[in-house]
Design a protein around this motif. Structure first.
Motif, PDB file in Angstrom:
ATOM      1  N   PHE A  29      -1.946  -2.029  -5.746  1.00 23.24           N
ATOM      2  CA  PHE A  29      -1.278  -3.464  -6.288  1.00 23.24           C
ATOM      3  C   PHE A  29      -1.967  -3.487  -6.990  1.00 23.24           C
ATOM      4  O   PHE A  29      -2.411  -3.287  -7.771  1.00 23.24           O
ATOM      5  N   ASP A  68      -0.592  -8.363  -7.883  1.00 27.23           N
ATOM      6  CA  ASP A  68       0.365  -8.770  -7.051  1.00 27.23           C
ATOM      7  C   ASP A  68       1.431  -8.137  -6.479  1.00 27.23           C
ATOM      8  O   ASP A  68       2.765  -8.146  -5.792  1.00 27.23           O
ATOM      9  N   LYS A  69       1.712  -6.414  -7.216  1.00 28.02           N
ATOM     10  CA  LYS A  69       3.137  -5.446  -7.099  1.00 28.02           C
ATOM     11  C   LYS A  69       2.413  -4.545  -7.023  1.00 28.02           C
ATOM     12  O   LYS A  69       1.611  -3.947  -7.374  1.00 28.02           O
TER      13      LYS A  69
END
Lengths: 251, 354
Positions: free
Chosen positions: A59, A62-63
């Motif tokens: 990640f 957070d993606k």
């Protein structure tokens, strides 16, 4: 910044990285150390998205890392490799100006503001004197400074260094490392660096990741982690600590 | 140490310089066209030539009434198409040379190194052979050359491809393998065509004679559009010159952009080869001259190389057409002069590598 969950990677049947779990905080200077073949470069290539993982998740902010486009990533992440293999006689100024490429539109010249950033980057790396020199005609250490200037012109949030200062003389290497730590402190840049020089890694890192045979053997601040006995265990060499100053490798 | 102002002034001056050189080359090209159209065995007055060109371009046939038909035909149907074709092909070859060099990160690469030219030639020779011996109706040579070039490109990149990644050395080796197979194929067709071999041989030597407006039209559509696309993406090409890993972190999707440039440069090469046969070394000599005298920045290099390539090929063609008693195919001329130049660059490059 980065979060890695249970990452495995192999070439053919040999696992280079085994069950890597890691969290990298924003605004810290992180060094990856370990013997040759321990998987440092592979780990870095996975984090930069240059290699695709076998299993596990990476990640970034957070993606999932691979969900970002190349164009978006280039606005946030950049990498300086040990060797820049440039075959064409660009001027050093042209090379540094290319650092602004992720932020510019095709067929448009760089703005005044962009040129300001380029100039600044060349000033702090002491490369203004190479402005008109051809990149193919300067020395390896000088080229690394020009490439550093290009990376700085990119104003990255995450800067990866793969032995990026190895050809510089000791004075410029120290100067460059100080410059980078300043970026970490003042602009909250995250630096992830592969370094063979344990002395430098000890002196400049906020956190050290120790890799051996594809496994993480420890992550902590250098003062806690890089004890003489631990270094002996990992590298089979002797080091001595100078109280409050750093670490010296004894041949 | 240079101040900010000095640096930005210097950049502006350099831009101006490139612009001047571009304008100068364009003017030179026009002067050249007007001079060259006047050269040849038939003696036609300069004024008549200007009248013919103006009358034709402006669609005013009455201007042509006082000039004899043979002169009109020589100027308008023979000399002008040949001149314009020479410029288009020269420009196209020079630009595809620039592009292949950047893509392969090798200043010695061009259409020949990766086999695209040979592929186009094979396609064309196959068409000529079929027209001579196998079928009744005529196969069009140009589309066949085009197909040959594209198929060669696909084949070469398939061979060179490893895990979706095209390395330069793989690509060059694959190019050499494929083009030697294709060269043997061409030789085979030549032997098989017996007494009719001259049609193939002459085509292969590279010639600009007997080019018509049909060639000009075809050339201008594909070559000019191809060059414009290359100019539009020229800064991405600059970044590609730094290497694949680096381009990624400078925001260039190297796989996509490389493919685009490969297809465009192959298309330009195929059209050039279809129109004029194999003309060697223009794609090597022109970019090299410019890289060392002017700049390696593709934004400037591509348009200037197009102009200079056009100019040089026109010069070479005029030389082979006018100055010698026997007409020599222009491909022979460029190779005779370009070959030694190649050797010179090669030795110089080797000396630079330590």
């Amino acid at each position: 910044m980065f979060k890695i969950n249970d990452l495995w990677f192999r070439y053919d049947s040999k696992y280079i990285l085994k069950s890597i779990n890691l969290t990298i905080k924003k605004g810290s200077f992180i060094s990856i150390i370990g013997p040759n073949g321990s998987g440092k470069t592979t780990l870095m290539n996975l984090l930069t998205g240059n290699l695709k993982k076998d299993t596990g998740e990476i990640f970034f902010l957070d993606k999932l890392l691979h969900a970002y486009s190349i164009e978006t990533l280039a606005q946030v992440i950049t990498v300086i490799y040990q060797k820049a293999n440039i075959q064409f006689p660009f001027t050093c100024l042209e090379i540094v100006m290319m650092g602004r490429n992720p932020f510019k539109q095709r067929m448009k010249p760089l703005s005044e503001k962009d040129m300001e950033i380029v100039y600044e980057a060349m000033e702090v790396t002491d490369t203004l004197k190479f402005t008109d020199s051809l990149i193919t005609e300067i020395s390896g250490g000088e080229m690394q400074r020009v490439i550093l200037a290009r990376a700085l012109a990119q104003e990255p949030q995450v800067l990866f260094l793969d032995e990026a200062f190895s050809a510089m003389d000791i004075a410029y290497r120290l100067r460059s490392l100080k410059l980078i730590s300043q970026l970490v402190k003042e602009k909250n840049v995250t630096v992830i660096s592969i370094m063979h020089d344990l002395n430098m890694a000890y002196a400049f890192s906020d956190e050290v990741i120790v890799l051996k045979e594809g496994k993480i053997r420890g992550t902590d601040c250098p003062q806690n982690l890089m004890t003489a006995s631990f270094i002996k265990e990992i590298f089979d060499i002797d080091v001595y600590h100078v109280k409050g100053k750093g670490l010296i490798v004894m041949p | 140490m240079q101040s900010r102002l000095e640096i930005s002034n210097k950049l502006k001056r350099r831009q101006k310089k490139s612009l001047y050189i571009g304008v100068m080359l364009s003017v030179l090209l026009i002067i050249f066209i007007l001079t060259v159209v006047n050269m040849g065995r038939a003696d036609i007055k300069v004024l008549d030539i200007l009248k013919i060109v103006y009358g034709k371009l402006a669609f005013k046939p009455f201007i042509l009434e006082n000039i004899d038909e043979a002169s009109v035909a020589i100027v308008w149907d023979i000399r002008l198409p040949r001149i314009i074709t020479a410029i288009l092909v020269g420009g196209g070859l020079a630009v595809s040379g620039v592009v292949f060099q950047a893509l392969l990160m090798n200043p010695l690469a061009d259409s020949y190194t990766i086999g695209v030219s040979t592929g186009a030639a094979f396609g064309a020779v196959l068409a000529i052979y079929f027209n001579l011996f196998v079928i009744e109706y005529t196969l069009p040579i140009i589309p066949c050359a085009f197909v040959g070039a594209i198929l060669t490109l696909v084949l070469v990149s398939k061979i060179a491809n490893r895990n979706g990644y095209l390395s330069s050395s793989n690509l060059i080796i694959a190019g050499i393998i494929v083009s030697s197979i294709l060269s043997s194929g061409i030789s085979l067709l030549k032997s098989a065509s017996g007494e009719q071999v001259s049609a193939i041989v002459y085509w292969l030597m590279g010639s600009l004679s007997a080019r018509t407006w049909h060639h000009v039209l075809l050339g201008s559509i594909f070559i000019i559009i191809g060059i414009l696309i290359c100019i539009y993406f020229s800064e991405d090409l600059n970044i590609l010159c730094l290497g694949e890993r680096e381009s990624r972190f400078l925001g260039v999707n190297s796989d996509k952009i490389r493919k685009l440039f490969f297809v465009i440069a192959s298309m330009i090469t195929a059209v050039c080869v279809s129109i004029s046969g194999i003309i060697g070394f223009v794609g090597l000599v022109v970019p090299h001259m410019l890289r060392f005298s002017l700049t390696t920045d593709n934004r400037v290099l591509i348009p200037i190389a197009a102009l200079l390539g056009g100019l040089l090929l026109l010069l070479a063609d005029t030389f082979s057409r006018v100055l010698l008693n026997v007409e020599i195919p222009v491909g022979v001329m460029t190779t005779l002069f370009g070959g030694p130049f190649f050797i010179y660059i090669f030795i110089k490059n080797n000396n630079n590598i330590h």
